[in-house]
Design a protein around this motif. Structure first.
Motif, PDB file in Angstrom:
ATOM      1  N   GLY A 162      -1.721  -5.226  -7.562  1.00 30.09           N
ATOM      2  CA  GLY A 162      -0.515  -4.754  -6.897  1.00 30.09           C
ATOM      3  C   GLY A 162      -0.536  -3.251  -6.670  1.00 30.09           C
ATOM      4  O   GLY A 162      -0.147  -2.753  -5.601  1.00 30.09           O
ATOM      5  N   VAL A 163      -1.045  -2.528  -7.659  1.00 30.04           N
ATOM      6  CA  VAL A 163      -1.154  -1.073  -7.525  1.00 30.04           C
ATOM      7  C   VAL A 163      -2.179  -0.721  -6.451  1.00 30.04           C
ATOM      8  O   VAL A 163      -1.996   0.233  -5.677  1.00 30.04           O
ATOM      9  CB  VAL A 163      -1.541  -0.433  -8.876  1.00 30.04           C
ATOM     10  N   LEU A 164      -3.261  -1.498  -6.387  1.00 28.58           N
ATOM     11  CA  LEU A 164      -4.295  -1.262  -5.393  1.00 28.58           C
ATOM     12  C   LEU A 164      -3.748  -1.472  -3.974  1.00 28.58           C
ATOM     13  O   LEU A 164      -4.038  -0.694  -3.059  1.00 28.58           O
ATOM     14  CB  LEU A 164      -5.478  -2.202  -5.641  1.00 28.58           C
ATOM     15  N   VAL A 165      -2.944  -2.520  -3.801  1.00 28.56           N
ATOM     16  CA  VAL A 165      -2.310  -2.761  -2.507  1.00 28.56           C
ATOM     17  C   VAL A 165      -1.408  -1.580  -2.147  1.00 28.56           C
ATOM     18  O   VAL A 165      -1.394  -1.102  -1.010  1.00 28.56           O
ATOM     19  CB  VAL A 165      -1.497  -4.072  -2.541  1.00 28.56           C
ATOM     20  N   ALA A 166      -0.668  -1.091  -3.139  1.00 28.17           N
ATOM     21  CA  ALA A 166       0.215   0.056  -2.907  1.00 28.17           C
ATOM     22  C   ALA A 166      -0.585   1.283  -2.472  1.00 28.17           C
ATOM     23  O   ALA A 166      -0.156   2.044  -1.600  1.00 28.17           O
ATOM     24  CB  ALA A 166       1.016   0.364  -4.173  1.00 28.17           C
ATOM     25  N   ALA A 167      -1.781   1.463  -3.050  1.00 26.24           N
ATOM     26  CA  ALA A 167      -2.624   2.608  -2.690  1.00 26.24           C
ATOM     27  C   ALA A 167      -3.068   2.524  -1.239  1.00 26.24           C
ATOM     28  O   ALA A 167      -3.113   3.536  -0.519  1.00 26.24           O
ATOM     29  CB  ALA A 167      -3.838   2.683  -3.599  1.00 26.24           C
ATOM     30  N   GLY A 168      -3.431   1.309  -0.798  1.00 31.44           N
ATOM     31  CA  GLY A 168      -3.807   1.126   0.597  1.00 31.44           C
ATOM     32  C   GLY A 168      -2.655   1.443   1.533  1.00 31.44           C
ATOM     33  O   GLY A 168      -2.836   2.066   2.585  1.00 31.44           O
ATOM     34  N   VAL A 169      -1.468   1.022   1.131  1.00 30.14           N
ATOM     35  CA  VAL A 169      -0.279   1.304   1.939  1.00 30.14           C
ATOM     36  C   VAL A 169       0.001   2.804   1.960  1.00 30.14           C
ATOM     37  O   VAL A 169       0.360   3.371   3.001  1.00 30.14           O
ATOM     38  CB  VAL A 169       0.934   0.530   1.387  1.00 30.14           C
ATOM     39  N   ILE A 170      -0.188   3.471   0.822  1.00 34.76           N
ATOM     40  CA  ILE A 170       0.007   4.929   0.759  1.00 34.76           C
ATOM     41  C   ILE A 170      -0.953   5.627   1.721  1.00 34.76           C
ATOM     42  O   ILE A 170      -0.582   6.549   2.459  1.00 34.76           O
ATOM     43  CB  ILE A 170      -0.215   5.451  -0.674  1.00 34.76           C
ATOM     44  N   GLY A 171      -2.219   5.175   1.715  1.00 32.92           N
ATOM     45  CA  GLY A 171      -3.201   5.758   2.626  1.00 32.92           C
ATOM     46  C   GLY A 171      -2.799   5.564   4.078  1.00 32.92           C
ATOM     47  O   GLY A 171      -2.919   6.476   4.906  1.00 32.92           O
ATOM     48  N   PHE A 172      -2.294   4.359   4.390  1.00 28.04           N
ATOM     49  CA  PHE A 172      -1.860   4.090   5.761  1.00 28.04           C
ATOM     50  C   PHE A 172      -0.676   4.971   6.153  1.00 28.04           C
ATOM     51  O   PHE A 172      -0.664   5.578   7.230  1.00 28.04           O
ATOM     52  CB  PHE A 172      -1.473   2.616   5.904  1.00 28.04           C
ATOM     53  N   LEU A 173       0.320   5.063   5.268  1.00 31.28           N
ATOM     54  CA  LEU A 173       1.510   5.855   5.574  1.00 31.28           C
ATOM     55  C   LEU A 173       1.178   7.342   5.701  1.00 31.28           C
ATOM     56  O   LEU A 173       1.724   8.044   6.568  1.00 31.28           O
ATOM     57  CB  LEU A 173       2.577   5.638   4.493  1.00 31.28           C
ATOM     58  N   GLY A 174       0.257   7.824   4.837  1.00 29.34           N
ATOM     59  CA  GLY A 174      -0.135   9.228   4.921  1.00 29.34           C
ATOM     60  C   GLY A 174      -0.805   9.545   6.249  1.00 29.34           C
ATOM     61  O   GLY A 174      -0.489  10.543   6.904  1.00 29.34           O
ATOM     62  N   ASN A 175      -1.723   8.670   6.660  1.00 29.91           N
ATOM     63  CA  ASN A 175      -2.402   8.882   7.943  1.00 29.91           C
ATOM     64  C   ASN A 175      -1.445   8.730   9.117  1.00 29.91           C
ATOM     65  O   ASN A 175      -1.538   9.466  10.103  1.00 29.91           O
ATOM     66  CB  ASN A 175      -3.569   7.902   8.090  1.00 29.91           C
ATOM     67  N   GLU A 176      -0.519   7.788   9.024  1.00 28.92           N
ATOM     68  CA  GLU A 176       0.433   7.594  10.112  1.00 28.92           C
ATOM     69  C   GLU A 176       1.376   8.792  10.228  1.00 28.92           C
ATOM     70  O   GLU A 176       1.728   9.212  11.347  1.00 28.92           O
ATOM     71  CB  GLU A 176       1.232   6.306   9.889  1.00 28.92           C
TER      72      GLU A 176
END
Length: 336
Positions: A162-176
């Motif tokens: 779950g934390v790993l999924v959150a990290a991927g989402v963080i990366g996406f939101l940061g780039n967006e």
């Protein structure tokens, strides 16, 4: 977006000559205007249309801050989960953030005046910084690839999915966030290069979402999903290395985009009194452009008139090519 991604990966021609301009001519020659999609993304090379404006530099600084915060958050989660896919994406985002480093270094040195030893100033420091950045990204790509391959043959359990999924989402939101920011500022200052950088950040965001897919694959019982995603992202980083190294070393060897010479010749068409452009040579010094141009004029023109024509041409060149900081114009008598 697709074209920007292909150019960035090195699979499409890089029309980077537009970096010297970004200027749409008001002479009815629409085929010379540069649109938003005319720019690729190159790590370690500073774009003139961005570097020439305070707002462009401001956008780069804040993009660096956002991406670095995103990277630091991902580093913490890499240590918690042990995901190599997230490690590769973290390295990728760090590579994007590090683009701002040569910009800062170059401007510190560019402020120094020319000396008897360095007659043209220290703008070449920008190119050296670009080489360092390319080297760091190459090392990072090799390391990410090594770890991903090692994990492919020696799978290890991934914890805290779950934390790993959150990290991927963080990366996406940061780039967006960086994408929206760069595109908005790019449109405000009419910088096609900064807009293209924004679309590049958006494409990178999809790379971060790949980490989410890898995590879901592990959760569904496919432990190899994580290192496979890591290898995919590693391939993306190698794409950055190839495209960036090509651009950086071209500039270091005094290479310029062919479109620059075309633009210099085209500009002469708007200056009455110039019969022909006989020769054009140009080179980059950091993000500043210098040129030597030989033009032909009517041999019967008075010297004072020829000088006024040359001065008019110089002004037109600097209007058409904002990156052009110095140009030497030599006049020749046109053949009768």
């Amino acid at each position: 977006m697709i074209r920007s991604a292909l150019v960035w990966m090195g699979f499409a021609p890089d029309p980077a000559f537009a970096h010297a301009g970004g200027h749409a001519h008001g002479h009815g020659h629409s085929h010379h205007s540069h649109g938003d999609d005319d720019h690729g993304h190159t790590h370690g090379v500073i774009d003139a249309t961005i570097a020439s404006t305070a707002k462009g530099l401001w956008a780069i600084k804040w993009s660096f801050v956002i991406l670095m915060l995103t990277t630091l958050a991902q580093v913490a989660i890499v240590l918690l989960t042990g995901s190599v896919a997230l490690l590769a994406d973290t390295i990728h985002n760090f590579g994007d953030a590090s683009t701002a480093i040569p910009l800062g270094i170059a401007f510190l040195f560019a402020r120094k005046a020319a000396t008897r030893t360095f007659n043209y100033g220290l703008n070449r420091v920008e190119d050296l910084a670009g080489v360092v950045i390319v080297g760091l990204i190459l090392f990072s790509a090799v390391y990410a690839g090594y770890v991903s391959i090692e994990r492919l043959f020696n799978p290890q359990p991934i914890e805290m999915i779950g934390v790993l999924v959150a990290a991927g989402v963080i990366g996406f939101l940061g780039n967006e966030a960086v994408a929206v920011f760069r595109i908005r500022v790019g449109r405000q200052i009419n910088s096609a290069a900064l807009i293209a950088d924004g679309y590049h950040a958006r494409v990178d965001g999809f790379g971060s979402l790949a980490v989410v897919l890898g995590a879901l694959g592990v959760w569904l019982g496919f432990p190899l999903a994580d290192p496979i995603v890591g290898l995919v992202i590693t391939a993306m980083i190698f794409g950055i290395v190839w495209q960036s190294a090509r651009a950086v070393f071209t500039r270091m060897l005094d290479g310029v985009e062919p479109g620059i010479a075309d633009e210099i010749k085209h500009t002469a068409e708007h200056v009455p009194g110039i019969v022909d452009v006989l020769d054009v040579k140009a080179r980059w010094l950091g993000h500043k452009l210098r040129a030597d141009v030989d033009i032909a004029m009517d041999p019967d023109l008075p010297v004072a008139v020829a000088d006024r024509i040359a001065s008019h041409y110089e002004r037109e060149l600097k209007n058409h090519l904002p990156a052009l900081t110095a140009v030497q114009i030599r006049t020749r008598a046109a053949a009768v």
